[in-house]
Design an enzyme around this catalytic site. Sequence first.
Site, PDB file in Angstrom:
ATOM      1  N   HIS A  77       0.836  -1.206   0.000  1.00 22.01           N
ATOM      2  CA  HIS A  77       0.000   0.000   0.000  1.00 22.01           C
ATOM      3  C   HIS A  77       0.872   1.257   0.000  1.00 22.01           C
ATOM      4  O   HIS A  77       1.242   1.770   1.052  1.00 22.01           O
ATOM      5  CB  HIS A  77      -0.911  -0.030   1.246  1.00 22.01           C
ATOM      6  CG  HIS A  77      -2.045   0.925   1.193  1.00 22.01           C
ATOM      7  ND1 HIS A  77      -3.310   0.614   1.669  1.00 22.01           N
ATOM      8  CD2 HIS A  77      -2.143   2.184   0.716  1.00 22.01           C
ATOM      9  CE1 HIS A  77      -4.116   1.654   1.491  1.00 22.01           C
ATOM     10  NE2 HIS A  77      -3.423   2.628   0.922  1.00 22.01           N
ATOM     11  N   LEU A  97       2.461   6.736  -4.776  1.00 25.71           N
ATOM     12  CA  LEU A  97       3.670   7.299  -5.382  1.00 25.71           C
ATOM     13  C   LEU A  97       3.408   8.594  -6.150  1.00 25.71           C
ATOM     14  O   LEU A  97       4.348   9.271  -6.555  1.00 25.71           O
ATOM     15  CB  LEU A  97       4.349   6.261  -6.285  1.00 25.71           C
ATOM     16  CG  LEU A  97       4.953   5.066  -5.526  1.00 25.71           C
ATOM     17  CD1 LEU A  97       5.566   4.064  -6.492  1.00 25.71           C
ATOM     18  CD2 LEU A  97       5.979   5.524  -4.503  1.00 25.71           C
ATOM     19  N   ARG A  98       2.165   8.953  -6.383  1.00 26.32           N
ATOM     20  CA  ARG A  98       1.769  10.270  -6.919  1.00 26.32           C
ATOM     21  C   ARG A  98       2.165  10.532  -8.364  1.00 26.32           C
ATOM     22  O   ARG A  98       1.957  11.635  -8.857  1.00 26.32           O
ATOM     23  CB  ARG A  98       2.324  11.417  -6.051  1.00 26.32           C
ATOM     24  CG  ARG A  98       2.023  11.312  -4.565  1.00 26.32           C
ATOM     25  CD  ARG A  98       0.558  11.234  -4.272  1.00 26.32           C
ATOM     26  NE  ARG A  98       0.276  11.342  -2.834  1.00 26.32           N
ATOM     27  CZ  ARG A  98      -0.818  10.843  -2.264  1.00 26.32           C
ATOM     28  NH1 ARG A  98      -1.726  10.198  -2.990  1.00 26.32           N
ATOM     29  NH2 ARG A  98      -1.021  10.986  -0.974  1.00 26.32           N
ATOM     30  N   ASP A 145      -8.498   2.513  -3.633  1.00 19.92           N
ATOM     31  CA  ASP A 145      -8.071   3.106  -2.362  1.00 19.92           C
ATOM     32  C   ASP A 145      -8.050   4.634  -2.391  1.00 19.92           C
ATOM     33  O   ASP A 145      -7.666   5.259  -3.366  1.00 19.92           O
ATOM     34  CB  ASP A 145      -6.685   2.612  -1.946  1.00 19.92           C
ATOM     35  CG  ASP A 145      -6.318   3.195  -0.596  1.00 19.92           C
ATOM     36  OD1 ASP A 145      -6.992   2.853   0.382  1.00 19.92           O
ATOM     37  OD2 ASP A 145      -5.417   4.038  -0.531  1.00 19.92           O
ATOM     38  N   HIS A 186     -10.815  -0.227   0.576  1.00 20.29           N
ATOM     39  CA  HIS A 186     -10.712   0.884   1.528  1.00 20.29           C
ATOM     40  C   HIS A 186     -12.101   0.988   2.167  1.00 20.29           C
ATOM     41  O   HIS A 186     -13.025   1.529   1.568  1.00 20.29           O
ATOM     42  CB  HIS A 186     -10.319   2.155   0.765  1.00 20.29           C
ATOM     43  CG  HIS A 186     -10.373   3.410   1.566  1.00 20.29           C
ATOM     44  ND1 HIS A 186      -9.248   4.174   1.826  1.00 20.29           N
ATOM     45  CD2 HIS A 186     -11.407   4.064   2.156  1.00 20.29           C
ATOM     46  CE1 HIS A 186      -9.600   5.240   2.538  1.00 20.29           C
ATOM     47  NE2 HIS A 186     -10.901   5.190   2.752  1.00 20.29           N
ATOM     48  N   ASN A 200      -6.510   9.178   6.869  1.00 19.21           N
ATOM     49  CA  ASN A 200      -7.683   8.396   6.504  1.00 19.21           C
ATOM     50  C   ASN A 200      -7.266   6.950   6.306  1.00 19.21           C
ATOM     51  O   ASN A 200      -6.437   6.674   5.444  1.00 19.21           O
ATOM     52  CB  ASN A 200      -8.272   8.968   5.197  1.00 19.21           C
ATOM     53  CG  ASN A 200      -9.431   8.128   4.674  1.00 19.21           C
ATOM     54  OD1 ASN A 200      -9.698   7.019   5.163  1.00 19.21           O
ATOM     55  ND2 ASN A 200     -10.121   8.633   3.660  1.00 19.21           N
ATOM     56  N   ASP A 207       0.709   2.524   3.797  1.00 21.14           N
ATOM     57  CA  ASP A 207      -0.169   3.617   3.353  1.00 21.14           C
ATOM     58  C   ASP A 207       0.632   4.920   3.241  1.00 21.14           C
ATOM     59  O   ASP A 207       0.145   6.001   3.583  1.00 21.14           O
ATOM     60  CB  ASP A 207      -1.384   3.787   4.272  1.00 21.14           C
ATOM     61  CG  ASP A 207      -2.488   4.626   3.615  1.00 21.14           C
ATOM     62  OD1 ASP A 207      -2.356   4.976   2.414  1.00 21.14           O
ATOM     63  OD2 ASP A 207      -3.478   4.944   4.316  1.00 21.14           O
ATOM     64  N   HIS A 235       2.344  14.254   0.837  1.00 18.79           N
ATOM     65  CA  HIS A 235       1.601  15.483   0.515  1.00 18.79           C
ATOM     66  C   HIS A 235       2.548  16.664   0.611  1.00 18.79           C
ATOM     67  O   HIS A 235       3.384  16.720   1.516  1.00 18.79           O
ATOM     68  CB  HIS A 235       0.437  15.690   1.488  1.00 18.79           C
ATOM     69  CG  HIS A 235      -0.698  14.741   1.272  1.00 18.79           C
ATOM     70  ND1 HIS A 235      -1.507  14.786   0.159  1.00 18.79           N
ATOM     71  CD2 HIS A 235      -1.158  13.715   2.018  1.00 18.79           C
ATOM     72  CE1 HIS A 235      -2.413  13.828   0.232  1.00 18.79           C
ATOM     73  NE2 HIS A 235      -2.228  13.150   1.350  1.00 18.79           N
TER      74      HIS A 235
END
Length: 421
Positions: free
Chosen positions: A53, A56-57, A147, A174, A273, A300, A304
């Site tokens: 999980h 990687l954006r 997710d 999720h 979350n 997870d 950010h």
Amino acid sequence: MSYLLKNATLPNGSKADLAIHDGRFVAASSLPKDHQVIDLAGKQVLPGLVDLHTHLREPGFEESETVATGSLSAVRGGFTAISAMANTSPVADTAGVVEQVYRLGQAAGLCDVFPIGAVTQGLNGQTLSEIGAMADSGARVRVFSDDGKCVFDPLIMRRALEYVKKFDGVIAQHAQEPTLTQDAQMNEGEMSAQLGLKGWPAVAEEAIIARDVLLAEHTKSRLHICHLTTAGGVEIIRWAKARGIQVTAEVTPHHLLLTDEYAKNYDPIFKVNPPLRLESDVLALRAGLADGTIDIVATDHAPHSSESKDCEWSVASFGMVGLETALSIVIKTMVETGAMNYADVADRLSVAPARIARYENHGQPLEVGHVANLTVVDTAAKWIVDRDLMSTRSKNTPFHGFELPGVVTHTFFNGKLVFGE
Ligand SMILES: [Zn+2]
């Protein structure tokens, strides 16, 4: 390059020398003369860690993380395989996007990056994505997840579970009932009432877990529950496993350590979350991980940018980075408390996740013939987490300033030393 790792402590506690040549473990006698010797006296070796999980954006949000920076963060944390979640832009819902992410991982060359495919098109929750095409693609996707969002429609969930049976895939859910969690900011309880933040009840997670284990039973398919956070959720998984339902579950390092008390100063670094819960939940999660009800630890890892975290709680993004602190948090919460030993750590962070996702060459015994994916950790050493020294492109660790046990000193991927010296 060839290596002779001397005096390593194996997961079962025994000592051994490990020889690596041409990507695999070999007999020491067959090493070429010019091999490098590394003394691992006092150090623990583990099969390379596997994360199911990871956010990687890339593509779409490269200012927060790329496949390359995420891979570097992974090997510093001891991971040799990570799983890129589908909530990128564009969403990883076609063969083209998952192949792109897979190729970026290959190009970075530090660890395996296995893309997770979206269950529904654009994560819209309404139309199944090209699941078969992603499974047949060069990325050979076996894990599918929306997710970030819950697959809320029970008919869509049923169809997805039925579909992945064809190729031994798994749906990773999720679990977040959306109507019970609208505008929710943190765990629902005394702390949310005190802070005046909208609460997120445990039942919103548990209701979906309960529904989906029954759907997994009905379809005889494989279900994986992402980031379990509540004591009630652990009970449902325990019940489902006793019934023979094919369900597996993960817990994150932060849910093994932190509680909603950390929200009391409104510092959004602790906004995540699913939310941080109560001490009683933390203890139930630890017990569930120790007894195998919870199969794995997954990070997870959710990078950010500082703009989206350095702001008021209510508008801040949900999520924490986790790759570089995961193993240390597990040592602190599970090994130092006596709940698990290093054979258990190898199972929950490598063997079991590789088995769930069908990742070949990961989670294998450290024996002659197997691909040399290996993590070395100095379990006696301690370190102070410094977000500015991390390899992830984002700084949103909740553990900045924490003193943690366990320093990863070397990571070998396919027999190559990708971290350490
Ligand atoms: Zn999630």
